[in-house]
Motif scaffolding. Structure first.
Motif, PDB file in Angstrom:
ATOM      1  N   PRO A 150       0.849  -1.207   0.000  1.00 26.72           N
ATOM      2  CA  PRO A 150       0.000   0.000   0.000  1.00 26.72           C
ATOM      3  C   PRO A 150       0.881   1.253   0.000  1.00 26.72           C
ATOM      4  O   PRO A 150       1.768   1.394   0.849  1.00 26.72           O
ATOM      5  N   GLY A 151       0.697   2.108  -0.951  1.00 27.88           N
ATOM      6  CA  GLY A 151       1.546   3.293  -1.057  1.00 27.88           C
ATOM      7  C   GLY A 151       2.937   2.998  -1.558  1.00 27.88           C
ATOM      8  O   GLY A 151       3.826   3.856  -1.472  1.00 27.88           O
ATOM      9  N   GLY A 152       3.134   1.792  -2.089  1.00 28.19           N
ATOM     10  CA  GLY A 152       4.471   1.400  -2.532  1.00 28.19           C
ATOM     11  C   GLY A 152       5.019   2.266  -3.644  1.00 28.19           C
ATOM     12  O   GLY A 152       6.225   2.531  -3.705  1.00 28.19           O
ATOM     13  N   ARG A 153       4.127   2.715  -4.532  1.00 27.07           N
ATOM     14  CA  ARG A 153       4.570   3.579  -5.622  1.00 27.07           C
ATOM     15  C   ARG A 153       5.219   4.851  -5.086  1.00 27.07           C
ATOM     16  O   ARG A 153       6.246   5.302  -5.598  1.00 27.07           O
ATOM     17  N   TRP A 154       4.645   5.411  -4.017  1.00 29.61           N
ATOM     18  CA  TRP A 154       5.201   6.638  -3.436  1.00 29.61           C
ATOM     19  C   TRP A 154       6.539   6.362  -2.753  1.00 29.61           C
ATOM     20  O   TRP A 154       7.444   7.198  -2.792  1.00 29.61           O
ATOM     21  N   LEU A 155       6.663   5.180  -2.148  1.00 28.20           N
ATOM     22  CA  LEU A 155       7.930   4.827  -1.493  1.00 28.20           C
ATOM     23  C   LEU A 155       9.049   4.692  -2.528  1.00 28.20           C
ATOM     24  O   LEU A 155      10.173   5.161  -2.307  1.00 28.20           O
ATOM     25  N   VAL A 156       8.741   4.037  -3.651  1.00 29.21           N
ATOM     26  CA  VAL A 156       9.749   3.871  -4.706  1.00 29.21           C
ATOM     27  C   VAL A 156      10.134   5.230  -5.283  1.00 29.21           C
ATOM     28  O   VAL A 156      11.323   5.512  -5.509  1.00 29.21           O
ATOM     29  N   ALA A 157       9.131   6.085  -5.517  1.00 28.88           N
ATOM     30  CA  ALA A 157       9.428   7.422  -6.043  1.00 28.88           C
ATOM     31  C   ALA A 157      10.278   8.215  -5.063  1.00 28.88           C
ATOM     32  O   ALA A 157      11.229   8.910  -5.461  1.00 28.88           O
TER      33      ALA A 157
END
Length: 280
Positions: A156-163
């Protein structure tokens, strides 16, 4: 009697240990050798040398493992890199005691602590890669990064963590470029014990090496951000992917050659630093 003061004192004594310092010198040579090998793989990539190894740290260590004395040398390098990590861990404890101060003293202590933690993590990660290469295990750095990125993107929210991770890596790259331009790397050399010729040499190497490494970091970070935006972990291909991205750019062969030579210069800088180390 115990407390931050005694912990810092113990860390200081550990950091000043002759045995640890000698091992850390081996680690710095190992760190420099990894960069020289990465530069060689990047040059082969730029000029069609046909290397089967990825142009990153894991590829460099795999290349070393294939040499006649590769496996024993990898064990020596791994031990040296562990010593480097311990060296920086001692610095973390030493500077952590300064967090209770105020003003510029506290600011400097926090900055030095963060830098020491980052360096300890990098050296420990390279030591793990060296151990894996020595034992014939592991996979390419790009493959590992893609697997990790795929796992994080599934959170959950992984895209923001990678960015966010990509932006941090871009920031590290910018820091390296500025460090090279402002000659901040000279703080890592004991200039008092170095002859003038060594100071001139290390200055030129740092001015070339740090910006080149910074550019490579920035491209790696940009690929992470792109992977987050496209939700495609294959885009996060690590240093090897960054090298190939540079090669695909206009005048890519020339640009990649310049980056490779700069990374080789950084490796040479590490060799000089091993001769005249200054813990920071």
């Amino acid at each position: 009697m115990s407390g931050p003061g005694t912990a810092a004192g113990a860390a200081g004594r550990a950091g000043q240990s002759d045995a640890l310092e000698h091992l850390a010198r081996v680690g710095l040579i190992a760190y420099g050798m990894v960069h020289v090998l990465v530069a060689w793989l990047a040059l082969q990539l730029a000029w069609g040398g046909g290397s089967s190894e990825s142009a990153d740290q894991s590829g460099a260590l795999a290349t070393l493992a294939e040499s006649p004395v590769g496996k024993p040398l990898l064990w020596v390098l791994a031990v040296g890199l562990v010593a480097l990590a311990l060296w920086q861990a001692a610095e973390v404890v030493r500077w952590r005691s300064g967090w209770s101060a105020s003003g510029d003293t506290r600011k400097k202590a926090v900055e030095k602590t963060v830098k020491a933690v980052a360096k300890a993590v990098v050296y420990a990660a390279l030591a793990v890669l060296a151990f894996r290469a020595a034992t014939g295990g592991g996979q390419s750095g790009s493959g590992q990064q893609q697997q990790t990125t795929a796992g994080v993107l599934g959170w959950p929210g992984g895209r923001w963590l990678v960015a966010a991770a990509g932006l941090v890596v871009i920031g590290v790259g910018a820091h390296h470029v500025l460090k090279g331009l402002k000659k901040g790397f000279l703080e890592e050399i004991d200039l008092a014990s170095a002859p003038p010729t060594a100071e001139r040499t290390v200055t030129r190497l740092g001015q070339v090496g740090y910006p080149a490494k910074g550019v490579a970091f920035a491209v790696v970070g940009a690929l992470l951000v792109y992977a987050a935006l496209t939700f495609d972990p294959a885009r996060a291909s690590g240093l090897d992917g960054a090298m190939r991205t540079i090669l695909d750019a206009p005048f890519g062969r020339v640009l990649l050659t310049l980056v490779a030579l700069g990374i080789a210069a950084f490796g040479a800088f590490c060799f000089v630093r091993a001769r005249y180390p200054e813990r920071t």
